[in-house]
Write an enzyme that holds these catalytic residues in place. Sequence first.
Site, PDB file in Angstrom:
ATOM      1  N   LYS A 179      44.838  38.882  43.764  1.00 26.91           N
ATOM      2  CA  LYS A 179      44.256  39.913  44.049  1.00 26.91           C
ATOM      3  C   LYS A 179      42.128  39.775  43.796  1.00 26.91           C
ATOM      4  O   LYS A 179      42.810  38.384  43.675  1.00 26.91           O
ATOM      5  CB  LYS A 179      44.525  41.311  42.852  1.00 26.91           C
TER       6      LYS A 179
HETATM    7  C1  LIG Z   1      50.002  44.291  42.930  1.00 29.24           C
HETATM    8  C2  LIG Z   1      50.631  45.324  43.489  1.00 29.24           C
HETATM    9  C3  LIG Z   1      50.776  46.578  42.150  1.00 29.24           C
HETATM   10  C4  LIG Z   1      51.077  45.591  40.625  1.00 29.24           C
HETATM   11  O1  LIG Z   1      50.803  45.153  39.742  1.00 29.24           O
HETATM   12  P1  LIG Z   1      50.510  43.318  39.330  1.00 29.24           P
HETATM   13  O2  LIG Z   1      49.473  43.091  38.502  1.00 29.24           O
HETATM   14  O3  LIG Z   1      51.472  42.659  40.323  1.00 29.24           O
HETATM   15  O4  LIG Z   1      51.692  44.118  38.262  1.00 29.24           O
HETATM   16  C5  LIG Z   1      50.608  47.666  41.917  1.00 29.24           C
HETATM   17  N1  LIG Z   1      50.243  48.207  43.125  1.00 29.24           N
HETATM   18  C6  LIG Z   1      50.637  47.240  44.332  1.00 29.24           C
HETATM   19  C7  LIG Z   1      49.191  48.479  45.696  1.00 29.24           C
HETATM   20  C8  LIG Z   1      49.985  46.054  44.602  1.00 29.24           C
HETATM   21  O5  LIG Z   1      49.598  45.282  45.324  1.00 29.24           O
END
Ligand SMILES: *Cc1c(COP(=O)(O)O)cnc(C)c1O
Length: 377
Positions: free
Chosen positions: A188
């Site tokens: 992210k």
């Molecule tokens: C990555 C992601 C999540 C979940 O986050 P995690 O930290 O991987 O649990 C939820 N929604 C979207 C759109 C994502 O890209």
Amino acid sequence: MIASSRPDTRRNASPYLYGQETAAVARVLESGQYGHTDVTEEFERRVAGFLGVPDAVSVASGTAALHTALLAAGVGPGDEVIVPSMTFCATVQAILAVGATPRFVDIDPATLCVNDQLVMEAVTDTTAAVVPVLFGGRAVDLATVRNELAERAIVVIEDAAHAFGSHNGARRVGATGALTCFSFGPIKNLTCGQGGMTIPRTPEEADRIRQIRLLGVAQSQSERANITTYRVDTFGLRYQLSGINAAIGLAQLDHFDTTEHTRRRLWRTYQEALVPLDGVTLVDVDADHAVPHLCQVRVSHRDQVFAELRARDIGVGVHYPPNHLQPAFATWRRSLPTTEQAGEEILSLPFHPHLTETDIDRVVSALGKALKSAGAS
Ligand SMILES: *Cc1c(COP(=O)(O)O)cnc(C)c1O
């Protein structure tokens, strides 16, 4: 940056470390306290300050942020939650985790996000929440949804997993008054290794989320100090962010201006390089406001183009195969033409802050060749 970890165009996405993370983790390990610590609380304060909000509640992942936000908002069995099918499956799993029913909605083809009209058309008497996804980092403004649903006690929970740092007008995402969930997963915009953050709307909501993420344990300072007499007074889960992970996030936050700048610059470089290619439609991002999370194009014969690029060692991806077509979510399947068409055409090009201009040239040139051999240009 840690030079030896520099990936190339073979990776679709990658964490981007600045070098200080390793020492920050070592300090936590040496302290002997690995759970929710002062470092975790410092990370919460720093993120709140960065976003310009009074409070931020950290959790173990973006999925946990969505789950705890839904729980704290009182969403549960019998409730319907409006959600785009075009999202990572985590958004849907969090809705199922509280026993609610996902109501999949279509997207605007230009943004791959929901808009006011698509959401308002899907609202029914059983709608308890809407979870718009800020896809690719786009801070879509759902003014009508916000205003009209507030009167009907329908909560809007923004899935801002892609959108850490993006602006909605003059404010950062998270500071617009919505209950907002971030992910700090490995790839992210900001990473803790694993982690997440919820931006509560009120101090009471913050308290509820803090209690849920700590197994439902009441946690005034004095109660926390006395582990023999803790009190459990609500449902909760082991969802805290460890100090180990928070230390990574703090080090990342120190350099976020570089991350933001780099992502915008690389996204614009891609955009310019892609213009001359026939057969490619760029999925636009307002890079003046968003911190781009993905670089996506739409092409015909996507699966062949994808295979050609993988054969050339280019790390392409698909964000995302629509959820309403997934076996696990078949019960809630409905016809979503724009999502289905996007699902067949979208292609994510390698996009992470390690890329150089030369890397981008190589990807775009390979894409040109792949389009030709797939008969898509
Ligand atoms: C990555 C992601 C999540 C979940 O986050 P995690 O930290 O991987 O649990 C939820 N929604 C979207 C759109 C994502 O890209």
